[in-house]
Design a protein around this motif. Sequence first.
Motif, PDB file in Angstrom:
ATOM      1  N   LEU A  35      17.087  44.149  54.292  1.00 33.29           N
ATOM      2  CA  LEU A  35      16.035  44.122  55.316  1.00 33.29           C
ATOM      3  C   LEU A  35      14.741  43.538  54.758  1.00 33.29           C
ATOM      4  O   LEU A  35      13.729  44.240  54.613  1.00 33.29           O
ATOM      5  CB  LEU A  35      15.784  45.529  55.854  1.00 33.29           C
ATOM      6  N   VAL A  39      12.950  42.779  59.552  1.00 28.65           N
ATOM      7  CA  VAL A  39      12.711  44.199  59.840  1.00 28.65           C
ATOM      8  C   VAL A  39      12.484  44.363  61.343  1.00 28.65           C
ATOM      9  O   VAL A  39      11.579  43.746  61.908  1.00 28.65           O
ATOM     10  CB  VAL A  39      11.497  44.727  59.062  1.00 28.65           C
ATOM     11  N   GLU A  92       9.786  49.219  65.408  1.00 20.11           N
ATOM     12  CA  GLU A  92      10.136  50.645  65.349  1.00 20.11           C
ATOM     13  C   GLU A  92      10.938  51.096  66.566  1.00 20.11           C
ATOM     14  O   GLU A  92      11.908  51.847  66.434  1.00 20.11           O
ATOM     15  CB  GLU A  92       8.858  51.476  65.218  1.00 20.11           C
ATOM     16  N   ALA A 100      14.539  49.764  66.244  1.00 22.28           N
ATOM     17  CA  ALA A 100      15.262  50.485  65.196  1.00 22.28           C
ATOM     18  C   ALA A 100      15.704  51.856  65.694  1.00 22.28           C
ATOM     19  O   ALA A 100      16.837  52.293  65.444  1.00 22.28           O
ATOM     20  CB  ALA A 100      14.382  50.630  63.958  1.00 22.28           C
ATOM     21  N   THR A 101      14.834  52.530  66.419  1.00 24.58           N
ATOM     22  CA  THR A 101      15.176  53.849  66.969  1.00 24.58           C
ATOM     23  C   THR A 101      16.296  53.735  67.994  1.00 24.58           C
ATOM     24  O   THR A 101      17.243  54.539  67.990  1.00 24.58           O
ATOM     25  CB  THR A 101      13.942  54.495  67.616  1.00 24.58           C
ATOM     26  N   LYS A 117      19.642  53.147  66.200  1.00 20.81           N
ATOM     27  CA  LYS A 117      20.180  54.359  65.584  1.00 20.81           C
ATOM     28  C   LYS A 117      20.771  55.299  66.628  1.00 20.81           C
ATOM     29  O   LYS A 117      21.817  55.932  66.396  1.00 20.81           O
ATOM     30  CB  LYS A 117      19.087  55.058  64.775  1.00 20.81           C
ATOM     31  N   GLY A 137      18.111  42.631  61.995  1.00 19.71           N
ATOM     32  CA  GLY A 137      17.534  43.843  61.433  1.00 19.71           C
ATOM     33  C   GLY A 137      18.060  45.102  62.087  1.00 19.71           C
ATOM     34  O   GLY A 137      18.325  46.098  61.400  1.00 19.71           O
ATOM     35  N   ALA A 138      18.242  45.067  63.414  1.00 23.01           N
ATOM     36  CA  ALA A 138      18.739  46.249  64.117  1.00 23.01           C
ATOM     37  C   ALA A 138      20.158  46.579  63.683  1.00 23.01           C
ATOM     38  O   ALA A 138      20.501  47.754  63.454  1.00 23.01           O
ATOM     39  CB  ALA A 138      18.688  46.007  65.625  1.00 23.01           C
ATOM     40  N   ARG A 174      21.653  45.698  60.829  1.00 23.62           N
ATOM     41  CA  ARG A 174      21.660  46.106  59.421  1.00 23.62           C
ATOM     42  C   ARG A 174      21.095  47.510  59.247  1.00 23.62           C
ATOM     43  O   ARG A 174      21.518  48.249  58.344  1.00 23.62           O
ATOM     44  CB  ARG A 174      20.862  45.100  58.585  1.00 23.62           C
ATOM     45  N   THR A 175      20.157  47.877  60.090  1.00 26.66           N
ATOM     46  CA  THR A 175      19.566  49.214  60.019  1.00 26.66           C
ATOM     47  C   THR A 175      20.625  50.296  60.171  1.00 26.66           C
ATOM     48  O   THR A 175      20.514  51.375  59.567  1.00 26.66           O
ATOM     49  CB  THR A 175      18.481  49.378  61.112  1.00 26.66           C
TER      50      THR A 175
END
Length: 249
Positions: A114, A119, A122, A125-126, A129, A165-166, A168-169
């Motif tokens: 990342l 990246v 936020e 990314a949330t 997940k 990024g999403a 890979r997160t």
Amino acid sequence: MSMQFRIVHTTTFAYDGPAVASYNQARLTPLTTPDQIVVHHRIDVSPKPWTYEYKDYFGNEVTAIEVLEAHRRLKVSATSTVHVDRKPGAAPVLTWEEAAQPGVADRFVEFLGLPSLVVPDEELATRAKTIAASAGLPGEAAAEIAQVVADGSAPAPDAAHQLLGALRTVGIPARYVSGYVYPGGAHSWVEWWDNGWHGVDPMTGNEPGDAYVGVATGRDHTDVKPLGGIYSGPEEPAVEVTVEMTRLA
């Protein structure tokens, strides 16, 4: 339905004064894969350069271009004829447990990093997940995350980096693909790993079809720049880039 295209990608650098020398790496040769065959390809450079070809770390075709005579204008034009016949992607089979094993996580560690360019914000990314936590398989999560990015309507390169990024997160290996889409021209999309690379256009959330021509793959855009290098001469030149994509069949 298969398609065949003629693509002319031209980049012209115009300098305020003479550039004494320039060295560039061109990643303008389309990929040859089971779904895509390069029928013809050539790169024309003016003024006349010294060139050699090689494959980079990621398997992309690279043409190194060196011009040692003084010049005020550098023109690089790549002409390709490509036949595309993409098969629908297979259904996801990789489990979360298998994705975390060394055979995947270690093998594709470079596609799980990342760096700042990829990246995700936020909120994304949330969301990623949350989706991963309820998805039975990584491939199912990847498709849903891709749709979330597509619904955000970011420009293609930014959308591709956000999707990288999403994914890979949440531990899904993903790589950047540069290329073209008919009739739009230059484009970028993402592929994730699930016992093979599976593509998705972050602008639409759909799998790339026969209208897509892939040129290079890498961790992000910095690995697949169509043309990049150094020169000795005046300050930043004026740069003009054109892409003509014609459907032949």
